[in-house]
Design an enzyme around this catalytic site. Sequence first.
Site, short mmCIF file in Angstrom:
data_model
loop_
_atom_site.label_atom_id
_atom_site.label_comp_id
_atom_site.label_asym_id
_atom_site.label_seq_id
_atom_site.Cartn_x
_atom_site.Cartn_y
_atom_site.Cartn_z
N SER A 186 0.83 -1.20 0.00
CA SER A 186 0.00 0.00 0.00
C SER A 186 0.87 1.27 0.00
O SER A 186 1.69 1.45 -0.89
CB SER A 186 -0.96 -0.04 1.19
OG SER A 186 -1.96 0.95 1.07
N ASP A 207 -8.85 -3.47 -6.54
CA ASP A 207 -8.28 -3.08 -5.25
C ASP A 207 -9.37 -2.38 -4.43
O ASP A 207 -9.82 -1.28 -4.80
CB ASP A 207 -7.09 -2.15 -5.49
CG ASP A 207 -6.36 -1.75 -4.23
OD1 ASP A 207 -7.04 -1.52 -3.20
OD2 ASP A 207 -5.13 -1.66 -4.27
N HIS A 216 -6.78 -5.96 -0.93
CA HIS A 216 -5.76 -4.92 -0.89
C HIS A 216 -4.59 -5.45 -0.06
O HIS A 216 -4.74 -5.67 1.14
CB HIS A 216 -6.32 -3.65 -0.26
CG HIS A 216 -5.38 -2.49 -0.19
ND1 HIS A 216 -5.00 -1.77 -1.31
CD2 HIS A 216 -4.73 -1.93 0.85
CE1 HIS A 216 -4.17 -0.80 -0.95
NE2 HIS A 216 -3.98 -0.88 0.37
#
Length: 432
Positions: free
Chosen positions: A212, A308, A375
């Site tokens: 991320s 995502d 994610h």
Amino acid sequence: MANPMLRTWLLWWRKWGKKDWAIAAVGFAAVLFTFTLLIESGTEDPSAIGNRPLDLPISADDPVELTLLRNAKDRGAFCLDGSLPGYHFEKGFGSGSNKWVIHIEGGGWCNTIESCSYRSRTALGSSKFMDRQVIFAGMLSRDPSQNPDFYNWNRIKIRYCDGASLAGHPESEFKNGTKLFFRGQLIWEAIMDELLSMGMAKAKQAFLTGCSAGGLATLIHCDDFRQLLPKYTTVKCLADAGFFLDEKDVGGHYTMRSFYQDVLLLQGVDKSLHKNCVSKTDPSQCLFPQEIIKNTRTPIFLVHPGYDFWQIRNILVPDVSDPSGHWRKCRQGLQYCNSTQIEILQGFRTSLLNALDEFKQNKEGGYFINSCFIHCQTWFSPTWHSSSSPRINNKTIAESVGDWYFDRQEVKQIDCPYPCNPTCHNMDFAQH
């Protein structure tokens, strides 16, 4: 996702909005750590214990202690609140003694004094609130059944406490009564120096990774990482769910672009970006991975879901763009989307693939783009490498990454569109 406890933890994500991103990131980190604890407790295969190398410790799930950066004070490398940054380190053994894998923690960004101040009172802005022990899993696991290629390497998890993907600069600090430290670049440099002094300077192989916002940090610093190490060292980088798109939301606004502009202006991030890009265009554009990878020379691998959930919920359909709640159910899980919404989501996936057009021609680059609603997938064993892991062409993410890193074969894997892949671990925020 089948775990009911996880569903309960994730319910509050429904109400994310632009102003809530920094706060939501705190919960994101806590949830992911909880998720790790939940899933790791049941993933050990008893049959694998007898097959371990003799020098592998019996337990693969021992917690790893937090180390506060020793030279941080002298270097001026501080978290947002002025506390010392930290990392978790587990020493390699056997054939992995001189090989290093570094993972940068994720957790969003802060784009205002208010949101950074809030963040400074959490584990994403202060080491005072960080867990003193964490469980290494996925590509940081020391269990060869979960992590066949990197289990015995020196493994490091860098804690994220600057709110700007380790790219903030002190010249941008505000002195208006709110004492915040924008020292992300200094944190990066100080941690690298400490790791080099611990043996990384003689690494035979090195792998910089991140999830991320940590994936974005990996891309920003990938070439810097290469330059720190000897020419004989094999150096590569991996960004997991870090390829953030510069796309309009369903309301027609560039929400992410505006947010990145705020982060960049607040913390002076442009000083850490490629000069070639910054000199030619708006610096905030240079914070998007599509631009970063154009200027990066070190080999990069991208692990990314075609759907995502963070980007769908914050870039494509942020709360401000859906005041009537038309997308509320769809944002909770793809199975709740109507045909029109699915068509829009397929368009968002197409935008991702189009953004990768130039990178697809990169002979040294690699990617694993599956069609999952998730994610970050590299630091959970169930999604990294297990009997139930997501697969493309019958290969897990771990197998694909290993094939690419060790040049066993070219890896450029793009999944078919949703809902074609039954191996996906798709999040369901509506279940509790």
